[in-house]
Design a protein around this motif. Structure first.
Motif, PDB file in Angstrom:
ATOM      1  N   VAL A 184       0.746  -1.214   0.030  1.00 11.36           N
ATOM      2  CA  VAL A 184       0.021   0.140   0.193  1.00 11.36           C
ATOM      3  C   VAL A 184       0.907   1.314  -0.114  1.00 11.36           C
ATOM      4  N   VAL A 185       1.090   1.663  -1.318  1.00  9.33           N
ATOM      5  CA  VAL A 185       2.103   2.879  -1.240  1.00  9.33           C
ATOM      6  C   VAL A 185       1.261   4.137  -0.456  1.00  9.33           C
ATOM      7  N   GLY A 186       2.144   4.756   0.343  1.00  4.32           N
ATOM      8  CA  GLY A 186       1.598   5.975   1.287  1.00  4.32           C
ATOM      9  C   GLY A 186       1.587   5.150   2.688  1.00  4.32           C
ATOM     10  N   LYS A 187       1.619   3.858   2.716  1.00  6.47           N
ATOM     11  CA  LYS A 187       1.620   3.286   4.081  1.00  6.47           C
ATOM     12  C   LYS A 187       2.801   2.206   4.243  1.00  6.47           C
ATOM     13  N   THR A 188       2.696   1.363   3.387  1.00  2.40           N
ATOM     14  CA  THR A 188       3.867   0.284   3.335  1.00  2.40           C
ATOM     15  C   THR A 188       5.285   0.966   2.834  1.00  2.40           C
ATOM     16  N   ILE A 189       5.104   1.585   2.118  1.00  2.77           N
ATOM     17  CA  ILE A 189       6.214   2.422   1.471  1.00  2.77           C
ATOM     18  C   ILE A 189       5.676   3.844   0.887  1.00  2.77           C
ATOM     19  N   THR A 190       6.671   4.907   1.150  1.00  8.17           N
ATOM     20  CA  THR A 190       6.230   6.205   0.607  1.00  8.17           C
ATOM     21  C   THR A 190       6.613   6.500  -0.866  1.00  8.17           C
ATOM     22  N   VAL A 191       5.856   7.240  -1.370  1.00 11.69           N
ATOM     23  CA  VAL A 191       6.471   7.880  -2.691  1.00 11.69           C
ATOM     24  C   VAL A 191       7.844   8.508  -2.739  1.00 11.69           C
ATOM     25  N   ASP A 192       8.301   9.172  -1.782  1.00 14.16           N
ATOM     26  CA  ASP A 192       9.616   9.705  -1.333  1.00 14.16           C
ATOM     27  C   ASP A 192      10.633   8.464  -1.418  1.00 14.16           C
ATOM     28  N   GLU A 193      10.204   7.391  -0.923  1.00 15.80           N
ATOM     29  CA  GLU A 193      11.050   5.985  -0.974  1.00 15.80           C
ATOM     30  C   GLU A 193      11.166   5.458  -2.007  1.00 15.80           C
ATOM     31  N   LEU A 194      10.277   5.623  -2.876  1.00 14.71           N
ATOM     32  CA  LEU A 194      10.308   4.980  -4.239  1.00 14.71           C
ATOM     33  C   LEU A 194      11.309   5.821  -4.894  1.00 14.71           C
ATOM     34  N   PHE A 195      11.255   7.075  -4.765  1.00 17.92           N
ATOM     35  CA  PHE A 195      12.172   8.139  -5.602  1.00 17.92           C
ATOM     36  C   PHE A 195      13.693   7.632  -5.289  1.00 17.92           C
ATOM     37  N   GLU A 196      13.883   7.186  -4.316  1.00 15.17           N
ATOM     38  CA  GLU A 196      15.283   6.924  -3.756  1.00 15.17           C
ATOM     39  C   GLU A 196      15.836   5.654  -4.635  1.00 15.17           C
ATOM     40  N   GLU A 197      14.929   4.806  -5.094  1.00 11.53           N
ATOM     41  CA  GLU A 197      15.408   3.771  -6.116  1.00 11.53           C
ATOM     42  C   GLU A 197      15.056   3.948  -7.395  1.00 11.53           C
ATOM     43  N   TYR A 198      13.878   4.558  -7.833  1.00 15.64           N
ATOM     44  CA  TYR A 198      13.577   4.611  -9.281  1.00 15.64           C
ATOM     45  C   TYR A 198      13.690   6.056  -9.911  1.00 15.64           C
ATOM     46  N   ASP A 199      13.777   5.785 -11.108  1.00 17.40           N
ATOM     47  CA  ASP A 199      13.927   7.179 -11.796  1.00 17.40           C
ATOM     48  C   ASP A 199      12.694   8.084 -12.074  1.00 17.40           C
ATOM     49  N   ALA A 200      11.550   7.512 -11.962  1.00 17.52           N
ATOM     50  CA  ALA A 200      10.181   8.089 -12.191  1.00 17.52           C
ATOM     51  C   ALA A 200       9.116   7.320 -11.454  1.00 17.52           C
ATOM     52  N   VAL A 201       8.191   7.902 -11.374  1.00 20.67           N
ATOM     53  CA  VAL A 201       7.020   7.120 -10.414  1.00 20.67           C
ATOM     54  C   VAL A 201       5.806   7.442 -11.290  1.00 20.67           C
ATOM     55  N   PHE A 202       4.888   6.175 -11.491  1.00 17.42           N
ATOM     56  CA  PHE A 202       3.529   6.534 -12.228  1.00 17.42           C
ATOM     57  C   PHE A 202       2.425   6.272 -11.140  1.00 17.42           C
ATOM     58  N   ILE A 203       1.414   7.081 -10.919  1.00 17.82           N
ATOM     59  CA  ILE A 203       0.254   6.883 -10.074  1.00 17.82           C
ATOM     60  C   ILE A 203      -0.892   6.351 -10.719  1.00 17.82           C
ATOM     61  N   GLY A 204      -1.330   5.327 -10.579  1.00 20.59           N
ATOM     62  CA  GLY A 204      -2.546   4.717 -11.247  1.00 20.59           C
ATOM     63  C   GLY A 204      -3.330   4.034 -10.102  1.00 20.59           C
ATOM     64  N   THR A 205      -3.997   5.016  -9.143  1.00 17.20           N
ATOM     65  CA  THR A 205      -4.426   4.272  -7.895  1.00 17.20           C
ATOM     66  C   THR A 205      -6.088   4.496  -8.066  1.00 17.20           C
ATOM     67  N   GLY A 206      -6.497   4.784  -9.034  1.00 16.68           N
ATOM     68  CA  GLY A 206      -8.056   4.890  -9.182  1.00 16.68           C
ATOM     69  C   GLY A 206      -8.864   5.646  -8.463  1.00 16.68           C
ATOM     70  N   ALA A 207     -10.199   5.245  -8.552  1.00 20.25           N
ATOM     71  CA  ALA A 207     -11.097   5.971  -7.867  1.00 20.25           C
ATOM     72  C   ALA A 207     -11.849   4.792  -7.050  1.00 20.25           C
ATOM     73  N   GLY A 208     -11.534   4.618  -5.766  1.00 22.56           N
ATOM     74  CA  GLY A 208     -12.352   3.536  -5.176  1.00 22.56           C
ATOM     75  C   GLY A 208     -13.142   4.030  -3.878  1.00 22.56           C
ATOM     76  N   LEU A 209     -13.247   5.269  -3.997  1.00 21.17           N
ATOM     77  CA  LEU A 209     -13.908   6.022  -2.572  1.00 21.17           C
ATOM     78  C   LEU A 209     -15.348   6.261  -2.884  1.00 21.17           C
ATOM     79  N   PRO A 210     -16.128   5.375  -2.174  1.00 17.41           N
ATOM     80  CA  PRO A 210     -17.681   5.402  -2.585  1.00 17.41           C
ATOM     81  C   PRO A 210     -18.380   6.822  -2.328  1.00 17.41           C
ATOM     82  N   ARG A 211     -19.420   7.095  -3.062  1.00 22.24           N
ATOM     83  CA  ARG A 211     -20.167   8.196  -2.847  1.00 22.24           C
ATOM     84  C   ARG A 211     -21.412   7.602  -2.330  1.00 22.24           C
ATOM     85  N   TRP A 212     -21.963   8.702  -1.452  1.00 20.69           N
ATOM     86  CA  TRP A 212     -23.002   8.102  -0.437  1.00 20.69           C
ATOM     87  C   TRP A 212     -24.329   8.916  -0.840  1.00 20.69           C
ATOM     88  N   LEU A 213     -25.577   8.543  -0.691  1.00 23.58           N
ATOM     89  CA  LEU A 213     -26.852   9.325  -0.974  1.00 23.58           C
ATOM     90  C   LEU A 213     -26.781  10.269   0.278  1.00 23.58           C
TER      91      LEU A 213
END
Ligand code: FAD
Ligand code: SF4
Ligand code: SF4
Length: 461
Positions: free
Chosen positions: A211-240
């Motif tokens: 879980v990026v943001g919990k298990t590992i942060t985006v900053d930590e990813l940048f220590e190892e990777y040259d670029a980062v792509f975020i494709g985490t979607g829209a999973g937060l339900p809307r209510w009536l």
């Protein structure tokens, strides 16, 4: 020779039979039917259909190969632009895309581009997908967050360019909504798995339970990777946001479909699933998600399944095919009807929903006519399960944990056309950037971002 005005039919399970199982509804074209359908294509010089395809498939090119019986070449042409054709051939809203602008539509039904794409993807899978050639490594590494269609497409395209790609996925399975949202009877899991295997064969590594943001942060990813792509979607339900929404028996569509998909409920009745459904189910909303909920409820044994929607049938956002299939299966459509409150018993169990009738006024900001309540038209409907499918918002975890990331007004990550965010080297695409949209738009965004990431990496040399 005159062009046949209608598409060749795709055989499917009869409605009475299919509501008792989770097997895929359409069977797909035979070789002969695919060839005949392909012959309906006029091979237009200006290729209008291609402009309607967000991943730029050479549509006349692959259809010509089918008409000539060269299915291998057709597969090669499609795969050149689209790493997930068996998925898009099944769930793409083609009526508003490639088929919506097909020239043959002027005299009748468009060429069945989606069905032909599906036919070729299935042909190739059944024959055994060729292991793609790996290009020479560039030595660069990119992290992709999320294994939905945006992440997978971006990862696949970057791997084809020779970059090292690792996908970080929060769940224990790949595919995003393709796996935990869309039901088995529309998109079998074995098909998603086989398309993911192809991406892995390109050299992409997938790491689960990250879980990026919990298990590992985006900053930590940048220590190892040259670029980062975020494709985490829209999973937060809307209510009536109406009284009684916390009663026992009211679910978000997301929770319901995720349980069905991830807890094996789609193997019901052979498998005794912990997912239980009531006898009378009401689904609120009329998009693809709502149709999936209403049809899944029937398959899990509901005696009545309602779609309750505040606008009319013209405004229903679901794909035409989903609406038609839901109607054939006996889903009851209560249109121009809006819920006002849920009513429970003294144990807190859902028992009824009170609704009000609506009429349509002037168009609102979305361009659709605004629904207006008709005073005195209230009615109460007996239900024991309510599924709320009125939309999802972008997942907030990454935006909350990346300092300085510019956001849009809907909780989406703000990007330019190519997927560049306000942070150099950080890219985003799919539902997290656009809000809940479609599989093919997510794939198109993943593709454009892959190009932009490649340019970014080369510019840093
Ligand atoms: P997603 O598919 O949502 O994938 C995001 C991935 O990121 C998920 O795997 C998630 O687990 C992972 N993730 C999230 N947060 C983190 C994190 N912090 N760290 C690591 N990983 C993370 N579209 C159509 O075109 N046709 C249809 O018929 C259709 N039907 C649909 C039916 C349902 C039930 C639903 C819910 C949607 C449907 N859609 C349909 C919409 C379509 O599925 C989405 O637009 C598309 O999946 C978006 O792709 P994505 O890659 O942006 O996100
Ligand atoms: Fe049409 Fe979608 Fe296939 Fe493109 S990916 S050709 S839009 S069905
Ligand atoms: Fe064929 Fe239709 Fe494309 Fe023309 S617009 S090339 S008829 S698929």
């Amino acid at each position: 020779m005159a062009v046949r005005k209608t598409k060749y039919e795709m055989p499917e399970q009869p409605p009475k039979e299919r509501i008792k199982n989770f097997k895929e509804v359409p069977y797909g074209y035979s070789n002969e039917t695919a060839i005949e359908e392909a012959k309906r294509c006029l091979q237009c010089k200006n290729k209008p259909c291609m402009e309607g395809c967000p991943v730029e498939i050479d549509i006349p090119g692959f259809i010509k190969c089918i008409a000539e019986g060269d299915f291998d070449k057709a597969a090669e042409i499609i795969k050149n632009k689209n790493s997930l054709p068996a998925v898009s051939g099944r769930v793409c809203p083609y009526e508003g895309q490639c088929e919506g602008v097909c020239t043959v539509k002027k005299i009748g039904e468009p060429v069945a581009i989606g069905r032909l794409e599906r036919f070729i993807a299935d042909y190739e899978r059944e024959k055994g997908v060729k292991t793609p050639k790996k290009p020479k490594s560039t030595g660069k590494k990119i992290a992709v967050v999320g294994s939905g269609p945006a992440g997978l497409t971006c990862a696949g395209d970057l791997a084809k360019m020779g970059h090292g790609v690792t996908v970080f996925e929060a769940l224990h399975a790949p595919g995003g909504v393709l796996m935990y949202g869309i039901p088995e009877f529309r998109l079998p899991k074995k098909i998603v798995n086989s398309e993911v295997d192809y991406i892995k064969k390109l050299g992409v590594e997938v790491r689960y339970d990250m879980v990026v943001g919990k298990t590992i942060t985006v900053d930590e990813l940048f220590e190892e990777y040259d670029a980062v792509f975020i494709g985490t979607g829209a999973g937060l339900p809307r209510w009536l946001r109406i009284p009684g929404e916390n009663l026992d028996g009211v679910y978000s569509a997301n929770e319901f479909l995720t349980r069905v998909n991830m807890m094996g409920a789609y193997r019901f009745p052979e498998y005794d699933t912990p997912v239980k459904i009531g006898k009378i189910v009401a689904t609120f909303g009329a998009g693809n998600v709502a149709m999936d909920c209403a049809r899944t409820s029937l398959r899990l044994g509901a005696e009545k399944s309602y779609i309750i929607y505040r606008r009319s049938d013209v405004e229903m956002p679901a794909r035409d095919e989903e609406i038609e299939h839901a109607r054939e299966e006996g889903v009851i459509f209560k249109l121009l009807t809006n819920p006002v409150k849920f009513i429970g018993d003294d144990k807190g169990l859902l028992k009824q929903v009170e609704c009000i009738k609506m009429k349509l006024g002037e168009p609102d900001d979305s361009g659709r006519r605004r629904p207006i309540p008709i005073p005195g038209s209230e009615e109460t409907i007996k239900i024991d399960t309510a599924l709320v499918a009125i939309g999802q918002s972008p997942n907030p975890l990454i935006p909350q944990t990346v300092k300085g990331l510019k956001m849009g007004k809907w909780g989406n990550i703000d990007t330019d056309e190519a997927g560049r965010t306000s942070i150099p080297g950080l890219f985003a695409g799919g539902d997290i950037a656009t809000g809940a949209a479609t599989v093919i738009l997510a794939m198109g965004a993943g593709k454009r971002a892959a190009r932009a990431i490649d340019e970014y990496i080369k510019s840093k040399k």
